[in-house]
Structures are given as structure tokens and as C-alpha cells.
Design an enzyme around this catalytic site. Structure first.
Site, PDB file in Angstrom:
ATOM      1  N   TYR A   1      44.734  33.982  38.618  1.00  0.00           N
ATOM      2  CA  TYR A   1      44.317  32.970  37.976  1.00  0.00           C
ATOM      3  C   TYR A   1      43.879  31.876  39.235  1.00  0.00           C
ATOM      4  CZ  TYR A   1      47.437  33.719  34.478  1.00  0.00           C
ATOM      5  OH  TYR A   1      47.958  34.918  32.608  1.00  0.00           O
TER       6      TYR A   1
ATOM      7  N   SER B   1      48.772  33.474  24.540  1.00  0.00           N
ATOM      8  CA  SER B   1      48.314  32.792  23.649  1.00  0.00           C
ATOM      9  C   SER B   1      49.077  32.474  22.307  1.00  0.00           C
ATOM     10  CB  SER B   1      47.084  33.674  23.072  1.00  0.00           C
ATOM     11  OG  SER B   1      45.834  32.838  22.594  1.00  0.00           O
TER      12      SER B   1
ATOM     13  N   LEU C   1      49.003  29.983  20.295  1.00  0.00           N
ATOM     14  CA  LEU C   1      48.473  29.131  19.610  1.00  0.00           C
ATOM     15  C   LEU C   1      47.310  29.496  19.136  1.00  0.00           C
ATOM     16  CD1 LEU C   1      49.959  25.190  21.489  1.00  0.00           C
ATOM     17  CD2 LEU C   1      51.151  27.542  19.059  1.00  0.00           C
TER      18      LEU C   1
ATOM     19  N   GLY D   1      44.297  27.519  20.002  1.00  0.00           N
ATOM     20  CA  GLY D   1      44.309  26.497  19.691  1.00  0.00           C
ATOM     21  C   GLY D   1      44.787  25.899  19.018  1.00  0.00           C
TER      22      GLY D   1
END
Length: 322
Positions: free
Chosen positions: A53, A211, A213, A216
Site C-alpha cells: 500500500y 470493496s 461498496l 463507489g
């Protein structure tokens, strides 16, 4: 905060996991510190990271930010169940990625140094490595555990049969085995319902959806576009692909009087084997808003309606055979 056991383990974690992937690339170090402090104030004790990351090879930007936050003291490390991941490429030379015993040893020591801690609560394989025997990586993880450098072993992006085989190898060695699996799971992406979730449930592995959502799409994307907020090209393409479903979903959320993002997270918490979806707030406001998720209790009628909008899977093989 009602804490839950991570899989079959005795480890208590918050039902929302703070994802740190935005720390560095999207969120400044100062704001990242503030988000982590506020997470503790809200009762969130479960944080997830990874050596890759920050997305600059070998630099571990996000882990370094978390480590500098730990270094401030005040019980920050002691109050945190920190999970991080290895497997991603950390350099150009051979053995600077994947799951060889050599890379696992180096990766663990590097993560410990960046995180400024002497142990990692949950050390996770970021992806399956088909080139390394499971016996080899289990031996490497066992050594790390004996050395006190890690406490629990987790995986990410494993298939159901990978989980089953991994547990079998662990059992042969007399080990506790995998305690958690991070899977791509949300209302739009439900393939893990076929075999990963039933395998995890049967084997006592806690699922940590990433993830949640759908990048998004489940976070009220139509409302944001209507208010003039731009969307990335890939988001626009995905929206057009799923527009009918998203329109029906946001309409249903309006009927519930709830934010689409929080409904999507609340739905995950109702699914088999799920322990804690990973949330990735970029601001304190987003973090605080997400706490509404824990107050939403979707009833059977609401769950049935969501299944109508986003059809899922029955357990294999019943999904495709009698």
C-alpha cells in the site's frame, strides 16, 4: 461497540475494519493519524494494511504511516488488532514477492520495522501463489509464529478449495490454520457465495469483505452525479453497465430512509461467515458517517428485496445442479 470473534478464534474485533489503503496516496499523514485516533474513539480496534500500500515499489508508504502513528504511544498499538499482508512485489529481484520461505521471512521483518511493532496480529497472504507449495509457506508462517512475530494467519483472494487445502495442510502440521479470508464481496459481486463463504463457514474462517461498496457504485453514485460531482471514467462505464440495478437500489434505500453506502455495509454484516467489512474512509467525516451502519437492522423483507435487485448465488453445487 459490540465486538465479535474473528472466525473461530478467541480474538475480538470490531464489526467494521478500518482499511488504510488510502493513507499516503489519498489521505495525508496528518489526516491519517486523525482518522485512526477517531476510529479508536468510536471503538474500532481492527485495522488492515499491506506492505504494497502506497503503491511505490518497496517503500511500504502506508505501513510507515501506521508505524509512526503507533510510535506516538498512548496505547495506540495495544488497542489495535493490526492485520497486514505480504505477497506483492517489493523489488525487482527474484524472491521479492510471492510466498517463498525466503520472501516471507524478509517481508515479515520489513513490515515489523515499518509498523514499529514487535508482532503482527494477523499476517495475511495477499493472493494465492500457485508456484509455492502450501507446505512451504505454512512452515514459514509457523516459524514466524514460534518466533512471536505473528499471532494469526490470514489469506486474501483465496478460492474455496484453496482454503480447504490450506486448512488440511495446517492440520497435518498440528497448526490452528487460517483465521480470516479477505474476499471481494458486495451486493454486485457475489461469486464468493458459491464456495468461498460456505467453505469459510464450515472451517471457522472469518470473512473480511474488501470493496464493500463496489468501488463507489453502491455509495449513492447517482445522487453524487446529480449533485454535479464528477466520476472517473471507469466508474461511468460501470454505472452504465449496472444502471438499472443501481437506480432500483438507490430508490429502495430512499424508501428505507438510509444512505446507500450504509445499507450495503449492513447487508454484508447479515451474510454467512462475514466478520467485518473493510471500510476505507478518506476523511473523519466519512468514518463517522459509516458508524450508522451498525444501527441498521435489515429485516427479511429488506434482504429479500436486495436479492431481487442484485441476484446472488445458492451454495454450490445446488446453484448449478439439482
Amino acid at each position: 461497540m459490540d465486538y465479535v470473534n474473528l472466525g473461530r478464534s478467541g480474538l475480538k474485533v470490531s464489526p467494521l475494519c478500518l482499511g488504510t489503503m488510502n493513507f499516503g496516496p489519498e489521505t495525508t499523514e496528518e489526516d491519517s493519524f486523525a482518522i485512526m485516533d477517531r476510529a479508536h474513539e468510536l471503538g474500532i480496534n481492527f485495522f488492515d494494511s499491506a506492505d504494497v500500500y502506497g503503491w511505490k515499489m518497496g517503500e511500504g508508504i502506508t505501513e510507515n504511516i501506521v508505524g509512526r502513528w503507533f510510535a506516538q504511544g498512548g496505547g495506540r498499538r495495544e488497542k489495535t488488532v493490526i492485520a497486514t499482508k505480504f505477497n506483492g512485489r517489493m523489488g525487482e529481484w527474484p524472491n521479492e514477492g510471492l510466498q517463498s520461505a525466503l520472501h516471507i521471512r524478509r517481508a515479515a521483518d520489513a513490515s515489523l520495522k515499518r509498523l514499529q511493532t514487535d508482532y503482527i496480529d494477523i499476517y495475511q497472504a495477499h493472493h494465492i501463489d500457485r508456484s509455492t507449495p502450501m507446505e512451504e509457506w505454512w512452515e514459514a508462517m509457523d516459524i514466524l509464529r514460534q518466533q512471536g512475530k505473528i499471532l494469526y494467519v490470514g489469506t486474501s483472494n483465496y478460492a474455496g478449495w484453496h482454503l480447504a487445502k490450506s486448512q488440511a495442510v495446517a492440520a497435518q502440521r498440528g497448526l490452528f490454520g487460517i483465521v480470516s479470508e479477505q474476499s471481494h464481496y458486495n451486493l454486485l459481486t457475489r461469486a464468493v457465495e458459491l464456495e468461498v463463504l460456505p467453505a469459510a463457514e464450515d472451517l471457522g474462517i472469518g470473512v473480511i469483505p474488501w470493496s464493500p461498496l463496489a468501488g463507489g457504485l453502491l455509495g449513492g453514485v447517482l445522487r453524487k452525479i446529480d449533485k454535479g460531482r464528477s466520476a472517473a471514467d471507469h466508474m461511468v462505464k460501470q454505472l452504465e453497465k449496472h444502471r438499472d440495478k443501481i437506480e432500483a437500489y438507490e430508490k429502495f434505500c430512499d424508501e428505507l430512509g438510509e444512505d446507500p453506502a450504509f445499507v450495503a455495509l449492513a447487508w454484508l454484516l447479515k451474510q454467512r461467515a462475514v466478520t467485518a467489512p473493510i471500510i476505507g474512509p478518506r476523511t473523519i467525516g466519512q468514518l463517522e458517517g459509516t458508524m450508522r451502519t451498525l444501527e441498521i437492522d435489515l429485516d427479511e423483507a429488506a434482504l429479500a428485496r436486495l436479492d431481487e435487485i442484485f441476484p446472488g448465488h445458492k451454495t454450490a453445487p445446488e446453484d448449478y445442479a439439482w
